[in-house]
Scaffold this motif. Structure first.
Motif, mmCIF file in Angstrom:
data_model
loop_
_atom_site.group_PDB
_atom_site.id
_atom_site.type_symbol
_atom_site.label_atom_id
_atom_site.label_comp_id
_atom_site.label_asym_id
_atom_site.label_seq_id
_atom_site.Cartn_x
_atom_site.Cartn_y
_atom_site.Cartn_z
ATOM 1 N N GLY A 187 -4.616 -22.209 25.699
ATOM 2 C CA GLY A 187 -5.725 -22.220 26.660
ATOM 3 C C GLY A 187 -6.316 -23.591 26.914
ATOM 4 N N TRP A 188 -5.870 -24.565 26.178
ATOM 5 C CA TRP A 188 -6.401 -25.916 26.340
ATOM 6 C C TRP A 188 -5.278 -26.882 26.690
ATOM 7 C CZ3 TRP A 188 -11.427 -27.880 25.745
ATOM 8 C CH2 TRP A 188 -12.381 -26.912 25.450
ATOM 9 N N VAL A 189 -5.699 -27.990 27.301
ATOM 10 C CA VAL A 189 -4.740 -29.058 27.530
ATOM 11 C C VAL A 189 -5.355 -30.330 26.941
ATOM 12 C CG1 VAL A 189 -5.665 -29.422 29.858
ATOM 13 C CG2 VAL A 189 -3.437 -30.341 29.275
ATOM 14 N N GLU A 190 -4.502 -31.120 26.324
ATOM 15 C CA GLU A 190 -5.022 -32.336 25.712
ATOM 16 C C GLU A 190 -4.282 -33.551 26.249
ATOM 17 O OE1 GLU A 190 -5.830 -32.841 21.240
ATOM 18 O OE2 GLU A 190 -4.115 -34.135 21.675
ATOM 19 N N VAL A 191 -5.083 -34.484 26.784
ATOM 20 C CA VAL A 191 -4.500 -35.753 27.233
ATOM 21 C C VAL A 191 -4.895 -36.802 26.203
ATOM 22 C CG1 VAL A 191 -4.391 -37.453 29.081
ATOM 23 C CG2 VAL A 191 -4.838 -35.074 29.633
ATOM 24 N N ALA A 192 -3.921 -37.521 25.661
ATOM 25 C CA ALA A 192 -4.246 -38.538 24.659
ATOM 26 C C ALA A 192 -3.842 -39.917 25.184
ATOM 27 C CB ALA A 192 -3.521 -38.232 23.359
ATOM 28 N N VAL A 193 -4.740 -40.871 24.939
ATOM 29 C CA VAL A 193 -4.435 -42.275 25.264
ATOM 30 C C VAL A 193 -4.416 -43.025 23.936
ATOM 31 C CG1 VAL A 193 -5.181 -44.336 26.515
ATOM 32 C CG2 VAL A 193 -5.597 -42.066 27.496
ATOM 33 N N HIS A 194 -3.230 -43.436 23.561
ATOM 34 C CA HIS A 194 -3.076 -44.088 22.251
ATOM 35 C C HIS A 194 -2.745 -45.556 22.464
ATOM 36 C CE1 HIS A 194 -1.916 -44.732 18.111
ATOM 37 N NE2 HIS A 194 -0.768 -45.237 18.562
ATOM 38 N N ASP A 195 -3.414 -46.411 21.672
ATOM 39 C CA ASP A 195 -3.040 -47.834 21.773
ATOM 40 C C ASP A 195 -2.792 -48.399 20.387
ATOM 41 O OD1 ASP A 195 -5.461 -49.086 20.598
ATOM 42 O OD2 ASP A 195 -6.481 -48.226 22.348
ATOM 43 N N GLY A 219 -16.537 -28.853 30.859
ATOM 44 C CA GLY A 219 -16.452 -27.883 29.755
ATOM 45 C C GLY A 219 -15.445 -28.337 28.711
ATOM 46 N N GLY A 220 -15.165 -29.619 28.697
ATOM 47 C CA GLY A 220 -14.168 -30.135 27.753
ATOM 48 C C GLY A 220 -14.793 -31.018 26.691
ATOM 49 N N ARG A 221 -13.971 -31.810 26.020
ATOM 50 C CA ARG A 221 -14.492 -32.693 24.968
ATOM 51 C C ARG A 221 -13.670 -33.975 24.954
ATOM 52 N NH1 ARG A 221 -11.677 -28.265 21.950
ATOM 53 N NH2 ARG A 221 -9.618 -29.195 21.724
ATOM 54 N N LEU A 222 -14.312 -35.034 24.488
ATOM 55 C CA LEU A 222 -13.615 -36.316 24.369
ATOM 56 C C LEU A 222 -13.852 -36.830 22.961
ATOM 57 C CD1 LEU A 222 -12.051 -38.616 25.730
ATOM 58 C CD2 LEU A 222 -14.220 -39.583 26.435
ATOM 59 N N GLU A 223 -12.777 -37.096 22.235
ATOM 60 C CA GLU A 223 -12.914 -37.535 20.844
ATOM 61 C C GLU A 223 -12.078 -38.794 20.624
ATOM 62 O OE1 GLU A 223 -13.261 -32.931 19.301
ATOM 63 O OE2 GLU A 223 -11.363 -34.030 19.150
ATOM 64 N N ALA A 224 -12.545 -39.576 19.631
ATOM 65 C CA ALA A 224 -11.809 -40.805 19.337
ATOM 66 C C ALA A 224 -11.459 -40.854 17.862
ATOM 67 C CB ALA A 224 -12.664 -42.003 19.704
ATOM 68 N N SER A 252 -6.134 -47.209 18.292
ATOM 69 C CA SER A 252 -7.069 -46.090 18.493
ATOM 70 C C SER A 252 -6.414 -45.025 19.356
ATOM 71 C CB SER A 252 -8.323 -46.558 19.221
ATOM 72 O OG SER A 252 -8.737 -47.807 18.752
ATOM 73 N N THR A 253 -6.901 -43.788 19.198
ATOM 74 C CA THR A 253 -6.447 -42.705 20.073
ATOM 75 C C THR A 253 -7.664 -41.989 20.628
ATOM 76 O OG1 THR A 253 -4.556 -42.415 18.620
ATOM 77 C CG2 THR A 253 -4.983 -40.663 20.214
ATOM 78 N N PHE A 254 -7.700 -41.838 21.940
ATOM 79 C CA PHE A 254 -8.761 -41.070 22.584
ATOM 80 C C PHE A 254 -8.144 -39.786 23.100
ATOM 81 C CE2 PHE A 254 -12.533 -43.717 22.695
ATOM 82 C CZ PHE A 254 -12.003 -44.930 22.252
ATOM 83 N N ARG A 255 -8.741 -38.641 22.701
ATOM 84 C CA ARG A 255 -8.180 -37.347 23.111
ATOM 85 C C ARG A 255 -9.174 -36.616 24.019
ATOM 86 N NH1 ARG A 255 -6.577 -37.839 17.949
ATOM 87 N NH2 ARG A 255 -4.308 -37.905 17.696
ATOM 88 N N LEU A 256 -8.678 -36.264 25.192
ATOM 89 C CA LEU A 256 -9.497 -35.490 26.126
ATOM 90 C C LEU A 256 -8.979 -34.050 26.115
ATOM 91 C CD1 LEU A 256 -11.336 -35.049 28.690
ATOM 92 C CD2 LEU A 256 -9.340 -35.711 30.032
#
Ligand code: ADP
Length: 481
Positions: free
Chosen positions: A388-396, A441-446, A454-458
């Motif tokens: 039910g969720w989708v996660e986009v991650a930006v990793h550097d 209605g989502g979340r953003l975590e680091a 670092s990785t930021f996950r939406l």
């Protein structure tokens, strides 16, 4: 009128009505019971008289003569008035205590007697003297030949009722007085904490000390809840006030640097640099950079202010995978070949959202990743679906974020050691990204390992209509160096 007075008046008034209704009911019930007891006694006595008359007369001779011999009736008259009348209502015998005055019997009553029935009435003798009179037919061989009337003064009963009346009145007045006094005392005691609360709240307002709180004596009652609510409100006001103060300080600070640079370069131009093409170009470019920075800052601030005011986003189905692909391509351009930008696993995903804002969010993350990753590093974008969720991650693989900074990076104007990385940020990018995620209605975590990256996950909820099949790329990595 104060609440205390109103409360007291209300319940004293209600009590007065209750006492009045109850008293009136009780009184009328009591008087009717007393009258019916009296009527029973009179009927009994009348029966006694008739029994004696019947015992002393032979029914046949009474029938023949039409007369009955009457017994002396004074023996029945110790506390009663007795009168015997013939069938026409004429008195034929009276007890002495009547002193010659007749107990009246109306035509209607005579008819009642003739039909063999009994009755009673109240006779007003004037000067407050009243008699209760019972009359019943004297029957021989089933024929009424006259009637017996028994009367008794109502004065005893009326005296008793008068005593009851005045006792009830006195009792009611006392009860009302007690209720009024008790009411005032109770209302005062009940309202005292409210006075205390409002006095403390007033002091807090006058002293402009939002850090103070109202002490709570009983936490679970209504006043405890009221105090809690006021304290919560004060806490919120305090936070808002501090945020506002910090914001003003931060904004002034942020604007001061570009303004100083602009003014310096203008000075430089005025002092002759305008004639030197290289210096002029440098000065103009610096001015351009700084004005660009200022307008970015103002735009970001405006957006956050609108977010605070409840800016509505335009939601529509967004193919997140397409959006991530776009951002990936833009990231390649932004990285200017200094970094490797890769696209990791990319599922197909449909979300309900504002495409422009989601793009802005992802570009913010990518921009940071590029800013805080030294040349030669790598940035990876991935998109995965999960229940039910989708996660986009930006990793550097950049400089990372220190543990103590991590909880604060989404705060407005927060920058972990501004000397690190490339300049140009205002510390608002992640606040905006965080707001956009929450507005969806989502979340953003680091998460981060300092020195390693670092990785930021939406995380976003998938659209209900998302029926697209999940296509898993086993090794979908694209890379440019
Ligand atoms: P800025 O405009 O300063 O980048 P942001 O709100 O985007 O403001 O980020 C806040 C702070 O979080 C940055 O100043 C930086 O210290 C830290 N940060 C954000 N992204 C990264 C990243 N990818 N790597 C390391 N630090 C980061």
């Amino acid at each position: 009128m104060s609440i205390r007075t109103r409360l007291t008046l209300w319940y004293t008034g209600l009590l007065a009505i209750a006492l009045l209704v109850f008293g009136a009911l009780l009184y009328s019930l009591l008087s009717s019971v007393l009258v019916s007891v009296l009527d029973d006694r009179l009927a009994n006595q009348a029966r006694n008289v008739i029994t004696v008359i019947q015992a002393e007369n032979d029914p046949v001779s009474v029938m023949l003569s039409g007369h009955a011999r009457l017994p002396p009736i004074d023996v029945f008259a110790s506390q009663y008035y007795v009168q015997i009348v013939n069938i026409d209502g004429q008195p034929v015998q009276q007890s002495d205590n009547l002193q010659g005055r007749a107990l009246p019997l109306s035509q209607e009553m005579i008819s009642t007697v003739r039909s063999g029935r009994s009755g009673n009435y109240t006779l007003d003798l004037g000067q407050g003297v009243r008699l209760r009179v019972y009359y019943t037919p004297i029957i021989f061989a089933q024929h009424p030949i006259g009637a017996v009337q028994i009367g008794q003064s109502l004065s005893n009963m009326e005296e008793a009722l008068a005593v009851i009346r005045s006792t009830m009145l006195l009792g009611s007045i006392t009860a009302l007085l007690l209720a009024a006094v008790g009411g005032v005392i109770l209302a005062r005691a009940a309202l005292r904490p409210i006075q205390y609360i409002s006095a403390t709240a007033r002091q807090i307002t006058m002293a402009e000390d939002l850090g103070r709180r109202i002490p709570i004596s009983v936490p679970n009652d209504e006043l405890g809840q009221l105090t809690n609510t006021i304290n919560d409100m004060l806490a919120r006001l305090e936070t808002l006030f501090q945020t506002q103060q910090r914001l003003v300080a931060d904004v002034s600070h942020e604007l001061r640097t570009p303004l100083t640079t602009i003014r310096g370069n203008l000075d430089l131009l005025r002092r002759g640099a305008v004639d030197d093409p290289i210096m002029r170009a440098e000065a103009l470019s610096a001015i351009e950079d700084e004005t660009g920075r200022m307008s970015r800052l103002v735009n970001d601030l405006l957006l956050l202010a609108q977010a605070d005011a409840g800016l509505k986003l335009h939601f529509e189905p967004v193919e997140l995978d397409t959006l991530v692909l776009e951002v990936y391509r833009q990231a390649q351009v932004m990285a200017q070949g200094n970094l490797a930008v890769r696209l990791g696993a990319e599922d197909q995903a449909l979300v309900l959202g504002d495409a422009d804002r989601l793009r802005q969010l992802l570009l913010n993350l990518v921009d940071n990743a590029i800013k805080y990753t030294p040349n030669g590093g790598q940035i990876t974008l991935t998109l995965k679906k999960e229940s039910g969720w989708v996660e986009v991650a930006v990793h550097d693989t950049g400089i990372g974020i220190a543990e103590q900074d991590l909880p604060h990076i989404f705060e407005r104007f927060y920058r972990a050691d501004p000397s690190r990385g490339r300049p140009g940020g205002s510390g608002l990018g992640l606040s905006i990204a965080h707001w956009i995620a929450e507005a969806h209605g989502g979340r953003l975590e680091a998460s981060s390992v300092p020195g390693q990256g670092s990785t930021f996950r939406l995380g976003l909820p998938l659209a209900d209509t998302d029926a697209a099949p999940v296509i898993m790329d086993e090794d979908p990595e694209f890379a440019i160096a």
